[in-house]
Design a protein around this motif. Structure first.
Motif, PDB file in Angstrom:
ATOM      1  N   ARG A   2       0.880  -1.043   0.103  1.00 62.70           N
ATOM      2  CA  ARG A   2      -0.079   0.026   0.048  1.00 62.70           C
ATOM      3  C   ARG A   2       0.933   1.124  -0.042  1.00 62.70           C
ATOM      4  NH1 ARG A   2      -0.532   2.119   5.230  1.00 62.70           N
ATOM      5  NH2 ARG A   2       0.253   0.821   6.882  1.00 62.70           N
ATOM      6  N   GLU A   3       0.403   2.278  -0.649  1.00 62.57           N
ATOM      7  CA  GLU A   3       1.084   3.522  -0.690  1.00 62.57           C
ATOM      8  C   GLU A   3       0.919   4.364   0.717  1.00 62.57           C
ATOM      9  OE1 GLU A   3      -0.507   5.914  -3.734  1.00 62.57           O
ATOM     10  OE2 GLU A   3       0.392   4.519  -5.319  1.00 62.57           O
ATOM     11  N   ILE A   4       1.977   5.034   1.100  1.00 59.50           N
ATOM     12  CA  ILE A   4       1.931   5.832   2.183  1.00 59.50           C
ATOM     13  C   ILE A   4       2.152   7.254   1.868  1.00 59.50           C
ATOM     14  CG2 ILE A   4       3.726   6.286   4.186  1.00 59.50           C
ATOM     15  CD1 ILE A   4       2.334   3.637   4.444  1.00 59.50           C
ATOM     16  N   GLY A   5       1.502   7.910   2.515  1.00 58.32           N
ATOM     17  CA  GLY A   5       1.442   9.455   2.410  1.00 58.32           C
ATOM     18  C   GLY A   5       1.129   9.846   1.072  1.00 58.32           C
ATOM     19  N   ASP A   6       1.898  10.326   0.174  1.00 60.82           N
ATOM     20  CA  ASP A   6       1.684  11.005  -1.266  1.00 60.82           C
ATOM     21  C   ASP A   6       2.134   9.739  -2.107  1.00 60.82           C
ATOM     22  OD1 ASP A   6       0.639  13.326  -0.298  1.00 60.82           O
ATOM     23  OD2 ASP A   6       2.847  14.074  -0.328  1.00 60.82           O
ATOM     24  N   GLY A   7       2.446   8.470  -1.596  1.00 61.54           N
ATOM     25  CA  GLY A   7       2.719   7.478  -2.583  1.00 61.54           C
ATOM     26  C   GLY A   7       3.992   7.319  -3.106  1.00 61.54           C
ATOM     27  N   ASN A   8       4.953   8.033  -2.403  1.00 58.41           N
ATOM     28  CA  ASN A   8       6.612   8.084  -2.739  1.00 58.41           C
ATOM     29  C   ASN A   8       7.082   6.838  -2.129  1.00 58.41           C
ATOM     30  OD1 ASN A   8       7.084  10.590  -4.337  1.00 58.41           O
ATOM     31  ND2 ASN A   8       5.875  11.286  -2.524  1.00 58.41           N
ATOM     32  N   VAL A   9       6.470   6.089  -1.135  1.00 57.71           N
ATOM     33  CA  VAL A   9       6.860   4.968  -0.588  1.00 57.71           C
ATOM     34  C   VAL A   9       5.800   3.869  -0.275  1.00 57.71           C
ATOM     35  CG1 VAL A   9       7.681   4.164   1.833  1.00 57.71           C
ATOM     36  CG2 VAL A   9       8.586   6.198   0.794  1.00 57.71           C
ATOM     37  N   GLN A  41       7.187   8.714   7.635  1.00 57.86           N
ATOM     38  CA  GLN A  41       5.902   8.098   8.137  1.00 57.86           C
ATOM     39  C   GLN A  41       5.910   6.307   8.050  1.00 57.86           C
ATOM     40  OE1 GLN A  41       2.317   9.688   5.831  1.00 57.86           O
ATOM     41  NE2 GLN A  41       1.153   8.016   6.557  1.00 57.86           N
ATOM     42  N   ALA A  42       6.467   6.059   7.046  1.00 55.21           N
ATOM     43  CA  ALA A  42       6.639   4.680   7.092  1.00 55.21           C
ATOM     44  C   ALA A  42       7.310   3.877   8.011  1.00 55.21           C
ATOM     45  CB  ALA A  42       7.181   4.219   5.537  1.00 55.21           C
ATOM     46  N   LEU A  43       8.351   4.552   8.243  1.00 55.87           N
ATOM     47  CA  LEU A  43       9.125   4.174   9.330  1.00 55.87           C
ATOM     48  C   LEU A  43       8.531   4.229  10.695  1.00 55.87           C
ATOM     49  CD1 LEU A  43      12.829   5.528   8.457  1.00 55.87           C
ATOM     50  CD2 LEU A  43      11.976   3.306   8.035  1.00 55.87           C
ATOM     51  N   GLU A  44       7.912   5.162  10.778  1.00 55.48           N
ATOM     52  CA  GLU A  44       7.043   5.151  12.172  1.00 55.48           C
ATOM     53  C   GLU A  44       6.016   4.015  12.189  1.00 55.48           C
ATOM     54  OE1 GLU A  44       5.562   9.256  12.024  1.00 55.48           O
ATOM     55  OE2 GLU A  44       7.614  10.215  12.865  1.00 55.48           O
ATOM     56  N   GLU A  45       5.327   3.812  11.060  1.00 56.40           N
ATOM     57  CA  GLU A  45       4.239   2.795  10.929  1.00 56.40           C
ATOM     58  C   GLU A  45       4.946   1.390  11.476  1.00 56.40           C
ATOM     59  OE1 GLU A  45       1.275   2.646   8.179  1.00 56.40           O
ATOM     60  OE2 GLU A  45       1.197   4.595   7.629  1.00 56.40           O
ATOM     61  N   VAL A  46       6.105   1.234  10.951  1.00 56.61           N
ATOM     62  CA  VAL A  46       6.725  -0.096  11.018  1.00 56.61           C
ATOM     63  C   VAL A  46       7.046  -0.192  12.319  1.00 56.61           C
ATOM     64  CG1 VAL A  46       8.973  -1.386  10.474  1.00 56.61           C
ATOM     65  CG2 VAL A  46       7.780  -0.338   8.718  1.00 56.61           C
ATOM     66  N   ASP A  47       7.613   0.773  12.904  1.00 57.07           N
ATOM     67  CA  ASP A  47       8.101   0.703  14.429  1.00 57.07           C
ATOM     68  C   ASP A  47       6.852   0.414  15.262  1.00 57.07           C
ATOM     69  OD1 ASP A  47      10.123   0.645  15.888  1.00 57.07           O
ATOM     70  OD2 ASP A  47      10.490   2.779  16.518  1.00 57.07           O
ATOM     71  N   HIS A  93      18.357   9.246  11.672  1.00 56.80           N
ATOM     72  CA  HIS A  93      18.068   9.056  13.059  1.00 56.80           C
ATOM     73  C   HIS A  93      17.250   8.202  13.376  1.00 56.80           C
ATOM     74  CE1 HIS A  93      21.496  11.888  13.691  1.00 56.80           C
ATOM     75  NE2 HIS A  93      20.536  12.875  13.427  1.00 56.80           N
ATOM     76  N   TYR A  94      16.189   8.159  12.763  1.00 56.51           N
ATOM     77  CA  TYR A  94      15.114   7.547  12.959  1.00 56.51           C
ATOM     78  C   TYR A  94      15.172   5.869  12.862  1.00 56.51           C
ATOM     79  CZ  TYR A  94      10.065   6.243  14.078  1.00 56.51           C
ATOM     80  OH  TYR A  94       9.056   5.652  14.752  1.00 56.51           O
ATOM     81  N   ILE A  95      15.910   5.545  11.769  1.00 58.15           N
ATOM     82  CA  ILE A  95      16.329   4.092  11.358  1.00 58.15           C
ATOM     83  C   ILE A  95      17.123   3.763  12.667  1.00 58.15           C
ATOM     84  CG2 ILE A  95      17.783   2.638   9.918  1.00 58.15           C
ATOM     85  CD1 ILE A  95      16.785   4.505   7.556  1.00 58.15           C
ATOM     86  N   GLU A  96      18.201   4.565  13.035  1.00 62.25           N
ATOM     87  CA  GLU A  96      19.094   3.888  14.005  1.00 62.25           C
ATOM     88  C   GLU A  96      18.361   3.748  15.307  1.00 62.25           C
ATOM     89  OE1 GLU A  96      23.552   5.414  13.963  1.00 62.25           O
ATOM     90  OE2 GLU A  96      22.321   7.121  14.572  1.00 62.25           O
ATOM     91  N   ASP A  97      17.332   4.632  15.555  1.00 60.19           N
ATOM     92  CA  ASP A  97      16.499   4.459  16.964  1.00 60.19           C
ATOM     93  C   ASP A  97      15.417   3.419  16.825  1.00 60.19           C
ATOM     94  OD1 ASP A  97      18.550   6.333  18.100  1.00 60.19           O
ATOM     95  OD2 ASP A  97      16.896   7.892  17.691  1.00 60.19           O
ATOM     96  N   MET A  98      15.181   2.861  15.801  1.00 66.51           N
ATOM     97  CA  MET A  98      14.016   2.021  15.875  1.00 66.51           C
ATOM     98  C   MET A  98      14.266   0.499  16.511  1.00 66.51           C
ATOM     99  SD  MET A  98      13.077   2.212  11.579  1.00 66.51           S
ATOM    100  CE  MET A  98      11.459   1.130  11.951  1.00 66.51           C
ATOM    101  N   ASP A  99      13.597  -0.064  16.916  1.00 65.22           N
ATOM    102  CA  ASP A  99      13.471  -1.237  17.606  1.00 65.22           C
ATOM    103  C   ASP A  99      13.760  -2.591  16.822  1.00 65.22           C
ATOM    104  OD1 ASP A  99      13.039  -0.229  20.073  1.00 65.22           O
ATOM    105  OD2 ASP A  99      10.877  -0.096  20.171  1.00 65.22           O
TER     106      ASP A  99
END
Length: 263
Positions: A2-9, A41-47, A93-99
């Protein structure tokens, strides 16, 4: 997917694995403001998704990522704009801090900002034909997305200077030899699937143990040894109180594969 936000990811979750895909194939997935915003946004959803233990990061089309969008960078220079709504550093930074543990699929190219995008990713797989390097010094700028800080921690200061100051591409096989990437894949058309297999293998491990180890490894070079060892000992004691600890040793005694639940 599925597309995230404007569909760029694009984002897809299958079992314990999430697949995050850059989706600007007509621009070789070059990162502009909209893509960075969607990626964050996608990274936040994954986390935030229960049960996800690993994540792959790949690009739709023939190339993983050509770096930052050149038109956007030129406009920033002309307008002397201060930063972006969501910048590359916000994402790294977000990638680094993800669980979750992360695996990058570097298909045919990760140039400049794309090189820096994957530096905080835990495991990097690269196709043998990939163009891979930080070329900013050849463009009138310098790499400000993490290369001067994360790269020395990965390959040592001397090698990092060679890579950054030469502006030349790093041969994929050399990248593997110096620990910059973890595997070289001969067929670029097979690398995304190989990354998913790699991630699925990691997902079989105990998620609490992986998350704890990942966090301590990421901070290992930033704290004194005694302090790091104390954190390690305390985390080890804490994990002995989890169901996964009991399951892991019970499964080994019973001669079966463990079924970890992350609790």
């Amino acid at each position: 997917m599925r597309e995230i936000g404007d569909g760029n990811v694009l984002l897809d979750v299958e079992g314990h694995r999430a697949d995050v895909v850059l989706n600007r194939p007509e621009k070789r997935n070059a990162m502009n403001q909209a893509l960075l915003r969607d990626l964050r946004q996608a990274l936040e959803e994954v986390d935030a998704t229960d049960g996800v233990r690993v994540m792959t990061l790949s690009g739709k089309g023939s190339v993983f990522c050509a770096g930052m969008d050149l038109e956007m960078m030129r406009e920033r220079g002309e307008e002397d704009a201060e930063g972006l709504d969501v910048g590359l550093n916000d994402v790294t930074h977000y990638i680094e801090d993800m669980d979750v543990v992360s695996v990058a699929s570097i298909k045919r190219g990760a140039i400049a900002g794309a090189f820096e995008l994957v530096l905080p990713v835990d495991f990097r797989l690269i196709s043998r034909d990939a163009k891979y390097g930080v070329i900013e010094v050849t463009l009138g700028i310098f790499p400000s997305g993490g290369a001067t800080q994360r790269l020395p921690r990965l390959v040592g200061l001397s090698k990092a200077k060679e890579i950054v100051l030469s502006g030349e591409f790093v041969d994929p096989e050399e990248a593997r030899e110096i620990g910059l990437v973890h595997e070289v894949v001969d067929d670029p058309e097979a690398i995304d699937e190989r990354a998913r297999e790699y991630a699925d293998d990691l997902a079989e491990n105990a998620p609490l143990g992986m998350a704890a180890a990942r966090g301590l490894l990421n901070s290992a070079l930033d704290v004194p040894l005694d302090e790091g060892l104390a954190h390690e000992s305390a985390m080890g004691e804490r994990l002995t109180e989890t169901d996964d600890y009991t399951e892991g040793f019970t499964a080994r005694i019973e001669g079966r594969e463990p079924e970890f639940e992350g609790r």
